[in-house]
Scaffold this active site. Structure first.
Site, short mmCIF file in Angstrom:
data_model
loop_
_atom_site.label_atom_id
_atom_site.label_comp_id
_atom_site.label_asym_id
_atom_site.label_seq_id
_atom_site.Cartn_x
_atom_site.Cartn_y
_atom_site.Cartn_z
N CYS A 37 0.86 -1.15 0.09
CA CYS A 37 -0.01 -0.11 0.06
C CYS A 37 0.98 1.24 -0.07
O CYS A 37 1.67 1.54 0.91
CB CYS A 37 -1.00 -0.12 1.12
SG CYS A 37 -1.57 1.52 1.89
N CYS B 183 0.47 3.57 2.88
CA CYS B 183 1.01 2.85 4.14
C CYS B 183 2.54 3.26 4.14
O CYS B 183 3.05 3.45 5.38
CB CYS B 183 0.78 1.35 4.27
SG CYS B 183 -1.00 0.94 4.29
#
Length: 172
Positions: free
Chosen positions: A33, A36
């Site tokens: 991600c 993230c």
């Protein structure tokens, strides 16, 4: 370098997060991600800022690897951040503030009753007791033993309580 963010697994999650003595902020992330990855250095700084707080844990869960945990807490996007406040009946609370260090610190200080700065030091409210601040202001106008006695009798479990009284006694 060692991480200040505790990586949790299926095996360690309950022991850390459900500890009734701890306030725990958990990031559910996926290694692939982009958001993230962008959050990772900020979240690490947050872990470092709270490293001295024994009852505050900054943690993360690889939701790709530990899908049952992610599903249990309704994680559908990444990163998802949940707060678990201290106490016996822990409920996950969605973190919905900003993803910058100051927003995280403001949130955690409010929830955990801590006084950290984004760099890990203590802010200007640390050690302050509002009732005693009021008495100290009165004391500066009227340096009487009666105010010292009132300060000494003020019920507080704050460690700084004795410092207020000690300072007043030195002045008189």
């Amino acid at each position: 370098a060692p991480s200040f963010v505790q990586a949790l697994t299926d095996a360690s999650f309950d022991a850390v997060v459900m500890n009734p003595e701890s306030d725990v902020l958990v990031e559910f992330y996926a290694p692939w991600c982009g958001h993230c990855k962008q959050l990772a250095p900020v979240y690490e700084d947050l872990g470092k800022a709270y490293a001295a707080e024994e009852n505050v844990v900054i943690a993360k869960v690889d939701a790709d690897k530990h899908r049952d945990l992610a599903q249990k807490f309704g994680v559908s996007g990444f990163p998802t951040i949940k707060f678990f406040g201290r106490g016996d009946d822990k409920e996950a609370e969605d973190y919905q503030m900003g993803r910058d260090i100051d927003s995280f610190v403001t949130f955690l200080n409010g929830k955990a009753g801590t006084f950290r700065t984004s760099k890990g030091g203590l802010n200007n409210k640390a050690g302050r007791v509002e009732a005693l601040d009021t008495l100290a202001a009165r004391f500066m106008q009227d340096q009487s033993q009666a105010i010292i006695d009132e300060a000494a009798a003020t019920a507080t479990d704050a460690p700084s309580h004795r410092h207020y009284v000690k300072a007043m006694k030195k002045i008189v």
